[in-house]
Design an enzyme around this catalytic site. Structure first.
Site, PDB file in Angstrom:
ATOM      1  CB  ILE A  15      -0.964   0.043   1.206  1.00 54.81           C
ATOM      2  CG1 ILE A  15      -0.194  -0.009   2.526  1.00 54.81           C
ATOM      3  CG2 ILE A  15      -1.976  -1.080   1.122  1.00 54.81           C
ATOM      4  CD1 ILE A  15      -1.072   0.195   3.747  1.00 54.81           C
ATOM      5  N   GLY A  16       2.143   1.135   0.095  1.00 58.46           N
ATOM      6  CA  GLY A  16       2.973   2.331   0.093  1.00 58.46           C
ATOM      7  C   GLY A  16       4.443   1.983   0.054  1.00 58.46           C
ATOM      8  CB  SER A  17       7.129   2.014  -1.614  1.00 57.39           C
ATOM      9  OG  SER A  17       6.837   2.768  -2.772  1.00 57.39           O
ATOM     10  CB  SER A  19      13.663   7.141   1.371  1.00 58.91           C
ATOM     11  OG  SER A  19      13.015   7.876   2.389  1.00 58.91           O
ATOM     12  CG  LEU A  23       2.710   0.471   5.047  1.00 57.09           C
ATOM     13  CD1 LEU A  23       3.397   0.388   6.393  1.00 57.09           C
ATOM     14  CD2 LEU A  23       1.814   1.682   4.990  1.00 57.09           C
ATOM     15  CG  ASP A 128       8.129  15.670  10.298  1.00 60.15           C
ATOM     16  OD1 ASP A 128       7.927  16.830   9.874  1.00 60.15           O
ATOM     17  OD2 ASP A 128       8.194  14.671   9.558  1.00 60.15           O
TER      18      ASP A 128
END
Length: 471
Positions: A15-17, A19, A23, A128
């Site tokens: 579902i995600g990537s 650096s 995921l 952050d």
């Protein structure tokens, strides 16, 4: 990838990537529970998953902190398994046409301050604070805000001795330029006040749709960051908060009045917004703007639909309670496949900086993204190899003032760079500040675009299908 993590978590689709690694959606084969699985190559130059998992362990049990299910090494990967969560506040902000009502912002502010306060009570700064790092829950937790992404978290005091970290200057800018505090731009070591100031910028971003330092043009990224810093320093609080309730001016004045090691009065800040909420006549019914967009009939009974969106209602007589029950029935009919497709886990919206120029160019192209993502120890962590030259600034002291309303300092420091009125004081004789700033993605870049490439339907739409409300 056909892999079972820790003997019980089976990987689903990606579902995600970024650096940081990759995921995946996952499922506990023993209980059927859906989870989020974060993978990081053991060969990565600057591993951070182990550090982040330790912060998760330290923060476990806090309201709005995802549960850490498992951490370890599996094959060629460091693996962390945590709760699967819903859309980020940045995603929902975009869903609501990039502006949120005062009611929604005030309901969020109460939870956001609580999340930051909890992290501070555990001895850590977030460093952050941005909309991407706050996610809504799913199902019965759909109204709860979760704080995520502790890769830049830093210990600011010893929990036994309560000794605060020392005041320093000439620090690299850590965080996201758009929301970073003025003192962070000036190279001052971050403390609790900076997380809260950054949160104030997030609230104004939601209310106004943008911040004055967005969209600035420059020849190089370093010049761009310098312009953001200069614009932020030069913008009076009253201008930043123009046409908004005076409580937001009070919020910023208080945050900027804090000395480096002051303990903020979180209750005072929450009370500012709670009193405003009551004075506006709102009901704390957890009916957010995205709720009204998805279920217009709920707005008719929320007691504040005229202040949020002027939507027409399908059934003016429908009560909020009945709507919530209906919404839960809808969510209950979702299949496991749709829930997998619709839910987006916390970390898919991270845009962490990388340790090399190659990684940065692959994952970060915008100037407002996170500027540093290397896990530290209790002291400072390694920084990026990015070099854009130095920007010299003098430390700017404010006029003397009595103790903050938040209570005593951990160890009194007279060092403050921003005046309590939001202006800038006389230049001191402190050493110049050099900031080496990494490149980053625009915070508003939604990870949903990444997930959408792996599915035919809009994942945000499906994720919102899962949002259920509870008074």
């Amino acid at each position: 990838m056909d892999l079972v993590i820790g003997g019980k978590f089976k990987l689903g689709r990606k579902i995600g990537s970024g650096s940081f690694g990759e995921l995946y959606l996952g499922i506990n084969v023993q209980t059927g529970e859906e989870v989020a699985v974060k993978l990081e190559s053991v060969k990565t130059k600057h591993p951070q998953l182990h550090y982040e998992s330790k912060l998760y362990m330290l923060l476990q049990g806090g309201t709005g902190v995802p549960n850490l299910k498992w951490y370890g090494v599996e094959g060629d990967y460091n693996v962390m398994v945590i709760d699967l969560l819903g859309p980020s506040l940045e995603d929902l902000f975009n869903y609501c046409n990039r502006k949120l009502s005062l009611k929604t912002v005030l309901m969020l502010a109460d939870q956001l301050i609580n999340r930051v306060e909890f992290m501070h009570t555990r001895g850590f700064l977030h460093r952050d604070i941005k909309p991407d790092n706050f996610l809504m829950g799913l199902g019965r937790k759909a109204n709860q805000v979760y704080i995520i992404d502790f890769g830049l978290g830093k210990k600011y005091r010893d929990l036994q001795t309560h000794r605060h970290i020392p005041y320093r200057e000439n620090k690299n800018l850590t965080g996201t330029a758009r929301y970073a505090s003025v003192n962070t731009h000036l190279g001052v070591e971050q403390s609790r006040r900076d997380d809260l100031e950054a949160l104030g910028y997030v609230l104004m971003y939601f209310l106004k749709g943008s911040l004055p330092w967005q969209g600035l043009k420059a020849g190089t990224k370093k010049q761009k960051y310098d312009r953001i810093s200069e614009k932020k320093v030069a913008t009076p609080i009253e201008v930043l908060c123009k046409n908004q309730p005076s409580e937001f001016v009070s919020y910023f004045r208080y945050c900027r009045s804090l000395r480096f090691d002051d303990k903020p009065d979180y209750s005072y800040l929450k009370r500012l917004f709670r009193d405003l909420f009551i004075r506006e006549g709102y009901q704390f019914d957890y009916v957010f703007d995205w709720t009204v967009l998805k279920y217009p009939q709920i707005g008719s009974s929320s007691g504040s639909s005229s202040r949020t969106r002027n939507h027409t209602t399908a059934n003016p007589g429908l009560t909020a309670g009945a709507s919530l029950e209906k919404q839960e029935r809808i969510a209950g009919k979702e299949t496991r496949e749709n829930r997998f497709s619709g839910a987006v886990e916390a970390f898919s919206r991270r845009h962490p900086a990388t340790s090399t120029t190659r990684d940065r160019s692959a994952s970060r192209n915008s100037v407002d993204g996170p500027l540093s993502k290397h896990p530290p120890g209790d002291s400072e962590r390694p920084r990026s190899s990015s070099r854009y030259g130095s920007s010299s600034r003098r430390a700017i002291p404010s006029s003397s003032r009595p103790s903050s309303a938040g209570g005593p300092s951990d160890s009194r420091s007279s060092s403050r760079l921003v005046t309590s009125t939001g202006g800038v004081g006389t230049v001191s004789n402190r050493a110049s500040t050099s900031q080496r700033i990494q490149a980053g993605n625009e915070s508003r870049t939604s990870s949903f675009s990444r997930a959408a490439r792996n599915t035919r339907e809009d994942p945000l739409r499906r994720s919102l299908e899962l949002l259920t409300l509870r008074k």
